[in-house]
Scaffold this active site. Structure first.
Site, PDB file in Angstrom:
ATOM      1  N   MET A  30      -9.137  -8.592  -1.146  1.00 39.46           N
ATOM      2  CA  MET A  30     -10.344  -8.765  -1.591  1.00 39.46           C
ATOM      3  C   MET A  30     -10.482  -9.526  -2.975  1.00 39.46           C
ATOM      4  O   MET A  30     -11.342  -9.470  -3.863  1.00 39.46           O
ATOM      5  CB  MET A  30     -11.184  -7.437  -1.585  1.00 39.46           C
ATOM      6  CG  MET A  30     -11.054  -6.716  -0.127  1.00 39.46           C
ATOM      7  SD  MET A  30     -12.755  -5.798  -0.008  1.00 39.46           S
ATOM      8  CE  MET A  30     -12.337  -4.431  -1.364  1.00 39.46           C
ATOM      9  N   HIS A  37      -0.752  -6.888  -5.107  1.00 38.61           N
ATOM     10  CA  HIS A  37      -0.920  -7.962  -4.326  1.00 38.61           C
ATOM     11  C   HIS A  37       0.152  -8.720  -4.125  1.00 38.61           C
ATOM     12  O   HIS A  37       0.624  -9.299  -3.034  1.00 38.61           O
ATOM     13  CB  HIS A  37      -2.364  -8.510  -4.437  1.00 38.61           C
ATOM     14  CG  HIS A  37      -3.439  -7.725  -4.548  1.00 38.61           C
ATOM     15  ND1 HIS A  37      -4.218  -7.567  -5.339  1.00 38.61           N
ATOM     16  CD2 HIS A  37      -4.362  -7.289  -3.461  1.00 38.61           C
ATOM     17  CE1 HIS A  37      -5.487  -6.986  -5.288  1.00 38.61           C
ATOM     18  NE2 HIS A  37      -5.333  -6.655  -4.031  1.00 38.61           N
ATOM     19  N   ASP A 150      -2.951   1.807   0.827  1.00 38.31           N
ATOM     20  CA  ASP A 150      -3.826   1.968   1.508  1.00 38.31           C
ATOM     21  C   ASP A 150      -3.577   2.710   2.832  1.00 38.31           C
ATOM     22  O   ASP A 150      -3.540   1.894   3.705  1.00 38.31           O
ATOM     23  CB  ASP A 150      -4.900   0.774   1.976  1.00 38.31           C
ATOM     24  CG  ASP A 150      -5.661   0.454   0.434  1.00 38.31           C
ATOM     25  OD1 ASP A 150      -6.781   1.190   0.144  1.00 38.31           O
ATOM     26  OD2 ASP A 150      -5.162  -0.263  -0.070  1.00 38.31           O
ATOM     27  N   VAL A 176       2.642   0.030  -5.314  1.00 37.40           N
ATOM     28  CA  VAL A 176       3.153  -0.423  -6.677  1.00 37.40           C
ATOM     29  C   VAL A 176       2.235   0.271  -7.656  1.00 37.40           C
ATOM     30  O   VAL A 176       1.078   0.215  -7.526  1.00 37.40           O
ATOM     31  CB  VAL A 176       3.085  -2.094  -6.734  1.00 37.40           C
ATOM     32  CG1 VAL A 176       3.657  -2.516  -8.199  1.00 37.40           C
ATOM     33  CG2 VAL A 176       3.890  -2.886  -5.533  1.00 37.40           C
ATOM     34  N   SER A 185      -4.759  -1.048  -8.902  1.00 37.63           N
ATOM     35  CA  SER A 185      -6.073  -1.301  -8.050  1.00 37.63           C
ATOM     36  C   SER A 185      -6.785  -2.047  -8.909  1.00 37.63           C
ATOM     37  O   SER A 185      -7.134  -2.072  -9.840  1.00 37.63           O
ATOM     38  CB  SER A 185      -6.565   0.185  -7.541  1.00 37.63           C
ATOM     39  OG  SER A 185      -8.009   0.073  -7.206  1.00 37.63           O
TER      40      SER A 185
HETATM   41  P1  AMP Z   1      -7.449  -5.148  -1.410  1.00 39.17           P
HETATM   42  O1  AMP Z   1      -7.553  -6.335  -2.224  1.00 39.17           O
HETATM   43  O2  AMP Z   1      -7.534  -3.810  -2.315  1.00 39.17           O
HETATM   44  O3  AMP Z   1      -8.225  -5.078  -0.292  1.00 39.17           O
HETATM   45  O4  AMP Z   1      -6.097  -4.864  -0.872  1.00 39.17           O
HETATM   46  C1  AMP Z   1      -5.443  -6.089  -0.358  1.00 39.17           C
HETATM   47  C2  AMP Z   1      -3.971  -5.486   0.115  1.00 39.17           C
HETATM   48  O5  AMP Z   1      -3.207  -5.224  -1.027  1.00 39.17           O
HETATM   49  C3  AMP Z   1      -3.994  -4.255   0.869  1.00 39.17           C
HETATM   50  O6  AMP Z   1      -3.154  -4.215   1.848  1.00 39.17           O
HETATM   51  C4  AMP Z   1      -3.664  -3.117   0.064  1.00 39.17           C
HETATM   52  O7  AMP Z   1      -3.065  -2.199   0.506  1.00 39.17           O
HETATM   53  C5  AMP Z   1      -2.758  -3.877  -0.772  1.00 39.17           C
HETATM   54  N1  AMP Z   1      -2.469  -3.328  -2.103  1.00 39.17           N
HETATM   55  C6  AMP Z   1      -3.701  -3.148  -3.230  1.00 39.17           C
HETATM   56  N2  AMP Z   1      -3.009  -2.285  -4.132  1.00 39.17           N
HETATM   57  C7  AMP Z   1      -1.869  -2.278  -3.859  1.00 39.17           C
HETATM   58  C8  AMP Z   1      -0.594  -1.546  -4.533  1.00 39.17           C
HETATM   59  N3  AMP Z   1      -1.061  -1.020  -5.885  1.00 39.17           N
HETATM   60  N4  AMP Z   1       0.398  -1.575  -3.833  1.00 39.17           N
HETATM   61  C9  AMP Z   1       0.884  -2.030  -2.679  1.00 39.17           C
HETATM   62  N5  AMP Z   1      -0.229  -2.635  -2.143  1.00 39.17           N
HETATM   63  C10 AMP Z   1      -1.314  -2.608  -2.739  1.00 39.17           C
END
Ligand code: AMP
Length: 283
Positions: A30, A37, A150, A176, A185
């Site tokens: 997102m 990411h 997630d 991470v 996040s």
């Molecule tokens: P998002 O942009 O929050 O929808 O996340 C996109 C992808 O990045 C998803 O597969 C999340 O699980 C992964 N992601 C987000 N934050 C982390 C993190 N701190 N460590 C590992 N993967 C992450």
């Protein structure tokens, strides 16, 4: 790096790549990218001939009172990070490009998405599975990488891929954290300095619970969770859930469970943060 905004162009480009015999790796996001990411992107980069990343704040996974309009965005910064990490294609559609205004078809997983975030955010996983299924049809990846950050989402996507026969390998990437332990996040951006310091209690308390269960077994789980709830509440967090489930079934963990997901969703101010620890039980 190619930037694509329309579904038609994306699908045509992906088809050309497939027909040339190259492998496609995919990381859906997102946006408002951070090192979490980028770790997914690096894993996919190492494995794929051509790497696609989507940047799309998906409206169908936000409830009416959630933070869709406020969700942080910085497209230029995201592009710079993706260029640096050798992404080949960015897909960044507008919502009206992604969804027809009279869309009436949904993809819904009915079991693993029930508890935890599925219980607190009723439309969330339906939005996630629907958008990921659409993205999979557009990108046609050989594999896609999702983060253990997630954890429930990863399990739900794996189940969807299994049940609907998507010919796609789903790879789970480690969570991470920042150097002080806070799970990275995009939503950390909302936290004040004070809230951010308080929020460190989530990881601290989940780790303590993890250690207790590792030392004393599942019999100690309820006590360990209650202690974690107290610690997190004492830090000023408003708990949505702090609980633990069998990591495969999302049911109560039992002595034969292969692993335990200890998961938390906690508000600091108006910001809802999630975090987890996974214990694998040796047989
Ligand atoms: P998002 O942009 O929050 O929808 O996340 C996109 C992808 O990045 C998803 O597969 C999340 O699980 C992964 N992601 C987000 N934050 C982390 C993190 N701190 N460590 C590992 N993967 C992450």
């Amino acid at each position: 790096m190619k930037i694509i905004k329309t579904k038609r162009e994306l699908q045509q480009f992906a088809l050309e790549i497939k027909r040339s015999g190259k492998t496609i790796g995919f990381v859906p996001t997102m946006g408002y990218l951070h090192a979490g990411h980028m770790s997914l992107i690096d894993i996919a980069r190492a494995k794929a001939d051509v790497l696609f990343v989507s940047i799309f704040v998906n409206p169908t996974q936000f409830g009416p009172n959630e933070d869709l309009d406020l969700y942080p965005r910085d497209f230029e910064r995201d592009l710079a990070m993706c260029t640096e990490h050798k992404v080949d294609v960015i897909f960044a559609p507008e919502p009206q490009e992604m969804y027809c205004s009279d869309n009436t078809t949904w993809v819904e997983e009915k079991k693993l998405s029930g508890p935890l975030c599925g219980a607190s955010r009723p439309c969330f996983y339906r939005g996630v599975t629907t958008v990921v299924a659409k993205l999979f049809h557009l990108v046609m990846p050989d594999f896609a990488v999702f983060g253990w950050k997630d954890a429930q989402q990863l399990l739900v996507i794996k189940r969807m891929v299994r049940d609907l026969d998507f010919p796609i390998e789903i790879i789970g990437a480690p969570l991470v954290r920042d150097t002080d332990g806070l799970a990275l996040s995009s939503r950390n951006r909302y936290l004040s300095d004070d809230e951010r310091t308080r929020a460190l209690a989530i990881h601290r308390n989940l780790l303590t619970a993890r250690k207790t269960v590792e030392e004393k077994g599942l019999a100690a789980l309820e006590g360990a969770l209650e202690e974690a709830r107290q610690g997190i509440t004492a830090s000023g967090g408003r708990i949505d859930y702090v609980t633990a489930l069998d990591v495969d079934t999302m049911e109560e963990a039992v002595s034969g469970s292969a692993g335990l997901l200890i998961a938390a969703a906690v508000f600091y101010g108006t910001t809802r943060l999630i975090d987890n620890e996974v214990i694998e039980f040796s047989k």
